[in-house]
Design a protein around this motif. Structure first.
Motif, PDB file in Angstrom:
ATOM      1  N   PRO A 282       0.842  -1.220   0.000  1.00  0.00           N
ATOM      2  CA  PRO A 282       0.000   0.000   0.000  1.00  0.00           C
ATOM      3  C   PRO A 282       0.869   1.259   0.000  1.00  0.00           C
ATOM      4  O   PRO A 282       1.008   1.939   1.024  1.00  0.00           O
ATOM      5  N   LEU A 283       1.420   1.581  -1.151  1.00  0.00           N
ATOM      6  CA  LEU A 283       2.381   2.685  -1.238  1.00  0.00           C
ATOM      7  C   LEU A 283       1.766   3.983  -1.743  1.00  0.00           C
ATOM      8  O   LEU A 283       2.480   4.962  -1.974  1.00  0.00           O
ATOM      9  N   GLU A 284       0.442   3.997  -1.916  1.00  0.00           N
ATOM     10  CA  GLU A 284      -0.294   5.208  -2.284  1.00  0.00           C
ATOM     11  C   GLU A 284       0.271   5.886  -3.540  1.00  0.00           C
ATOM     12  O   GLU A 284       0.432   7.107  -3.603  1.00  0.00           O
ATOM     13  N   GLY A 285       0.600   5.073  -4.539  1.00  0.00           N
ATOM     14  CA  GLY A 285       1.039   5.619  -5.819  1.00  0.00           C
ATOM     15  C   GLY A 285       2.516   5.944  -5.906  1.00  0.00           C
ATOM     16  O   GLY A 285       3.002   6.360  -6.964  1.00  0.00           O
ATOM     17  N   ALA A 286       3.265   5.743  -4.815  1.00  0.00           N
ATOM     18  CA  ALA A 286       4.691   6.093  -4.830  1.00  0.00           C
ATOM     19  C   ALA A 286       5.465   5.230  -5.829  1.00  0.00           C
ATOM     20  O   ALA A 286       6.373   5.726  -6.509  1.00  0.00           O
ATOM     21  N   LEU A 287       5.110   3.955  -5.921  1.00  0.00           N
ATOM     22  CA  LEU A 287       5.822   3.063  -6.841  1.00  0.00           C
ATOM     23  C   LEU A 287       5.577   3.498  -8.288  1.00  0.00           C
ATOM     24  O   LEU A 287       6.520   3.540  -9.099  1.00  0.00           O
ATOM     25  N   GLU A 288       4.339   3.848  -8.615  1.00  0.00           N
ATOM     26  CA  GLU A 288       4.029   4.268  -9.978  1.00  0.00           C
ATOM     27  C   GLU A 288       4.750   5.564 -10.331  1.00  0.00           C
ATOM     28  O   GLU A 288       5.259   5.722 -11.449  1.00  0.00           O
ATOM     29  N   ARG A 289       4.830   6.492  -9.383  1.00  0.00           N
ATOM     30  CA  ARG A 289       5.538   7.751  -9.649  1.00  0.00           C
ATOM     31  C   ARG A 289       7.032   7.508  -9.820  1.00  0.00           C
ATOM     32  O   ARG A 289       7.686   8.136 -10.664  1.00  0.00           O
ATOM     33  N   LEU A 290       7.573   6.567  -9.026  1.00  0.00           N
ATOM     34  CA  LEU A 290       8.983   6.212  -9.179  1.00  0.00           C
ATOM     35  C   LEU A 290       9.229   5.587 -10.544  1.00  0.00           C
ATOM     36  O   LEU A 290      10.216   5.915 -11.225  1.00  0.00           O
ATOM     37  N   ASP A 292       7.502   6.078 -13.285  1.00  0.00           N
ATOM     38  CA  ASP A 292       7.372   7.112 -14.312  1.00  0.00           C
ATOM     39  C   ASP A 292       8.664   7.914 -14.435  1.00  0.00           C
ATOM     40  O   ASP A 292       9.152   8.173 -15.551  1.00  0.00           O
ATOM     41  N   LEU A 293       9.232   8.318 -13.302  1.00  0.00           N
ATOM     42  CA  LEU A 293      10.455   9.117 -13.334  1.00  0.00           C
ATOM     43  C   LEU A 293      11.627   8.308 -13.882  1.00  0.00           C
ATOM     44  O   LEU A 293      12.401   8.791 -14.718  1.00  0.00           O
ATOM     45  N   ALA A 294      11.769   7.073 -13.406  1.00  0.00           N
ATOM     46  CA  ALA A 294      12.875   6.236 -13.870  1.00  0.00           C
ATOM     47  C   ALA A 294      12.746   5.929 -15.357  1.00  0.00           C
ATOM     48  O   ALA A 294      13.734   5.965 -16.104  1.00  0.00           O
ATOM     49  N   LEU A 299      16.935   5.670 -16.439  1.00  0.00           N
ATOM     50  CA  LEU A 299      18.068   5.479 -15.530  1.00  0.00           C
ATOM     51  C   LEU A 299      17.606   4.728 -14.294  1.00  0.00           C
ATOM     52  O   LEU A 299      16.463   4.894 -13.845  1.00  0.00           O
ATOM     53  N   SER A 300      18.501   3.909 -13.746  1.00  0.00           N
ATOM     54  CA  SER A 300      18.233   3.307 -12.451  1.00  0.00           C
ATOM     55  C   SER A 300      18.445   4.364 -11.367  1.00  0.00           C
ATOM     56  O   SER A 300      19.200   5.322 -11.548  1.00  0.00           O
TER      57      SER A 300
END
Length: 377
Positions: A282-290, A292-294, A299-300
């Motif tokens: 339950p990461l509240e969208g943090a994984l998806e935003r990460l 998107d940026l990566a 880049l890793s």
């Protein structure tokens, strides 16, 4: 709503479509400046492109072109000169091009201020990406770092014509600061190798890591991505995963190719938390935003938010030096400023009145030419 206000609203809707097409083109890995894109008829460029077509469809011009045995599909107008089929018509010759040219060149100045050369509009409106960017006041990006900067500017654009020039100019100045950071870090890498009496090699570029402090698109994106990674890896449910029990804290990184978080155990054994496991948290969208940026940066992401020199050189499409001499040559190259100028937008480009005046004039000229032809004059 007045006709001009309605026209402006339609143009702005068309410009949004043009913005989306430009972004998608610039995101493509094999995009080229000479590639043509369809132009929405209702966008600002589409309106001017249609007026340009009117200029070249005047009966007087078509009659002259027929007498000259010209193929309209081969015509190009550049710097006041008409080029076609190995022939050239200038404003100084006796071909009568100088009589027909003024209304054509007046519109060409709006469409093609850098005189790249304008073809005759075909049935389907299209122009090269270089032409489109220049019309809307954007420079042609030549490197991956520049392309991402232009994409970022286009993504946050409300209107092509309401933006100030300074934010985009500042963004390119920040990229130049990044280049100077690379030069400084390369010099530092050479110094360390000299002090340790070790030869410079490609490994130096991967070992040398630094932050970007310019606030460029790349600096901001990496900073945001690292903060997201820190938040995810500090989340209680992430720490409760079985795999994290054997990981050395603080040494995680997000692998862009596998969309997973990797780390190492006490003995250096590589360990990986796969995307399927991360997606259940339950990461509240943090994984998806990460992600998107990566994915945008390709880049890793490390927890400390640093780049290695190899990554930065690749972003700016510079060679990776494998000797001390090559590194020094690159430092000298980087120290020479490489500014990118943001071109101005023609004042008429956003003027519905100017478009309307040209259309009405050409309509009147078309009728006058037809009447003169009918009367045999």
């Amino acid at each position: 709503m007045t006709p001009l206000i309605l026209s402006k609203s339609r143009r702005q809707d068309g410009d949004k479509l043009m913005t989306t097409a430009l972004i998608e083109h610039l995101k493509a890995s094999h995009s080229t400046p000479s590639e043509t894109l369809p132009i929405p008829a209702q966008c600002s460029l589409g309106n001017w492109w249609q007026v340009y077509r009117q200029a070249l469809e005047r009966p007087r011009f078509l009659d002259w072109a027929q007498r000259q045995s010209l193929n309209l599909a081969d015509l190009t107008v550049r710097n006041g000169t008409l080029h076609t089929q190995g022939k050239t018509f200038t404003l100084d010759d006796q071909s009568d091009w100088y009589r027909l040219a003024p209304p054509v060149l007046a519109i060409a100045q709006v469409l093609d201020p850098d005189a790249l050369g304008l073809p005759v509009p075909g049935e389907h409106l299209a122009l090269s990406v270089r032409h489109i960017l220049r019309f809307y006041g954007y420079p042609q990006p030549n490197t991956r770092a520049q392309r991402a900067t232009v994409i970022d500017a286009l993504s946050h654009l409300k209107s092509f014509f309401s933006r100030a020039q300074s934010p985009l100019s500042e963004a390119f100045q920040q990229l130049e600061q990044d280049r100077q950071t690379v030069a400084q870090q390369l010099l530092a890498g050479i110094t360390v190798q000299d002090e340790d009496d070790r030869p410079f090699s490609l490994f130096t570029l991967y070992r040398s890591r630094c932050w970007l402090t310019s606030r460029s698109f790349w600096a901001r994106s990496m900073e945001a991505a690292a903060a997201l990674l820190q938040g995810i890896t500090a989340h209680p449910q992430f720490l409760a995963l079985d795999q994290t029990q054997d990981l050395v804290p603080g040494h995680y990184f997000f692998d862009v190719s596998r969309q997973s978080i990797k780390g190492a155990g006490p003995s250096g054994t590589p360990l990986e938390i796969h995307y399927e496991q991360l997606a259940q948290l339950p990461l509240e969208g943090a994984l998806e935003r990460l992600q998107d940026l990566a994915n945008t940066m390709q880049l890793s992401i490390s927890l400390d938010g640093k780049f290695n020199l190899a990554q930065l050189l690749t972003l700016h499409e510079l060679p990776l030096p494998d000797t001390r001499e090559a590194a020094w040559d690159l430092i000298e190259q980087l120290r020479i400023p490489s500014p990118i100028n943001v071109p101005p937008i023609d004042d008429q480009a956003d003027s519905d009145m100017a478009i309307q005046v040209h259309r009405q004039w050409f309509t009147a000229q078309h009728e006058r030419d037809n009447l003169a032809n009918a009367q045999g004059t």
